[in-house]
Motif scaffolding. Structure first.
Motif, PDB file in Angstrom:
ATOM      1  N   SER A  86      16.872  23.508  27.704  1.00 28.51           N
ATOM      2  CA  SER A  86      17.805  23.676  26.899  1.00 28.51           C
ATOM      3  C   SER A  86      18.077  21.899  26.927  1.00 28.51           C
ATOM      4  O   SER A  86      17.299  21.128  26.748  1.00 28.51           O
ATOM      5  N   LYS A  87      19.704  21.188  26.151  1.00 34.97           N
ATOM      6  CA  LYS A  87      19.569  20.103  25.899  1.00 34.97           C
ATOM      7  C   LYS A  87      19.371  19.122  26.730  1.00 34.97           C
ATOM      8  O   LYS A  87      18.446  17.655  26.174  1.00 34.97           O
ATOM      9  N   GLU A  88      19.960  18.935  28.250  1.00 35.24           N
ATOM     10  CA  GLU A  88      19.104  18.441  28.932  1.00 35.24           C
ATOM     11  C   GLU A  88      17.009  17.999  29.023  1.00 35.24           C
ATOM     12  O   GLU A  88      16.699  16.837  29.221  1.00 35.24           O
ATOM     13  N   GLU A  89      16.965  18.717  28.766  1.00 34.89           N
ATOM     14  CA  GLU A  89      15.319  18.813  28.716  1.00 34.89           C
ATOM     15  C   GLU A  89      14.713  18.319  27.504  1.00 34.89           C
ATOM     16  O   GLU A  89      13.316  17.606  28.192  1.00 34.89           O
ATOM     17  N   ILE A  97      13.071  12.926  25.272  1.00 36.39           N
ATOM     18  CA  ILE A  97      13.148  12.203  24.501  1.00 36.39           C
ATOM     19  C   ILE A  97      12.965  10.129  25.232  1.00 36.39           C
ATOM     20  O   ILE A  97      11.954   9.675  25.162  1.00 36.39           O
ATOM     21  N   LYS A  98      13.171  10.645  26.555  1.00 37.26           N
ATOM     22  CA  LYS A  98      12.985   9.455  27.222  1.00 37.26           C
ATOM     23  C   LYS A  98      12.509   9.089  28.002  1.00 37.26           C
ATOM     24  O   LYS A  98      11.744   7.907  27.622  1.00 37.26           O
ATOM     25  N   ARG A  99      11.090  10.226  28.034  1.00 47.62           N
ATOM     26  CA  ARG A  99       9.822  10.039  28.287  1.00 47.62           C
ATOM     27  C   ARG A  99       8.509   8.854  26.751  1.00 47.62           C
ATOM     28  O   ARG A  99       8.041   8.449  27.327  1.00 47.62           O
ATOM     29  N   LEU A 137      19.564  13.738  19.034  1.00 43.79           N
ATOM     30  CA  LEU A 137      19.677  14.823  19.183  1.00 43.79           C
ATOM     31  C   LEU A 137      20.548  15.740  18.822  1.00 43.79           C
ATOM     32  O   LEU A 137      21.143  15.754  18.909  1.00 43.79           O
ATOM     33  N   ARG A 138      19.959  16.258  17.784  1.00 45.32           N
ATOM     34  CA  ARG A 138      20.604  17.810  17.157  1.00 45.32           C
ATOM     35  C   ARG A 138      19.743  18.926  17.343  1.00 45.32           C
ATOM     36  O   ARG A 138      18.630  19.376  16.858  1.00 45.32           O
TER      37      ARG A 138
END
Length: 139
Positions: free
Chosen positions: A86-89, A94-96, A109-110
């Motif tokens: 998913s986009k959320e995953e 990326i946040k890590r 993110l695309r």
């Protein structure tokens, strides 16, 4: 679902300056996590724009503009392609990531197109073309 993440910086010098050993170790540790999770498809840093070119399309005309691109407000410093559910995953991965060079920047993110996104236009002619070159096919 595949997503491409473009790491962008505001200052070209952030791309051309070599990273510190500490930054390389931190990024290496992060990349090892993403690889072990089976999420990373590809990733790499990009050379400064001085070594690049822009090819502008205008109808049948093509114009080549050599770098550096001094009027660019943002410079893509690196990219990665993630294969996630998913986009959320993708966002969580990326946040890590360690902070970008210079400490300030952003990641765009695309989502990438998948073959099924073209089902409505995938005629026999398109399918035959794809069989030859694999544009729409994921192997």
């Amino acid at each position: 679902m595949r997503f491409v993440a473009f790491s962008k910086v505001k200052d070209e010098s952030q791309v051309s300056a070599p990273p510190t050993t500490e930054a390389m170790v931190e990024m290496g540790q992060y990349m090892e996590q993403v690889v072990k999770a089976g999420v990373l498809v590809a990733a790499d840093g990009l050379q400064p724009t001085a070594k690049g070119a822009v090819i502008r399309f205008d109808g049948s005309d093509r114009t080549v503009i050599d770098g550096p691109f001094t009027e660019t407000k943002e410079v893509i410093a690196s990219f990665s392609i993630l294969d996630v559910a998913s986009k959320e995953e993708a966002i969580e991965w990326i946040k890590r990531s360690p902070n970008l060079p210079g400490g300030v920047g952003e990641v765009e993110l695309r989502q990438l197109f998948e073959p099924e996104d073209f089902a409505d236009v995938a005629t026999d002619e398109v399918a035959a073309f794809d069989d030859n070159v694999g544009v729409l096919r994921r192997d």
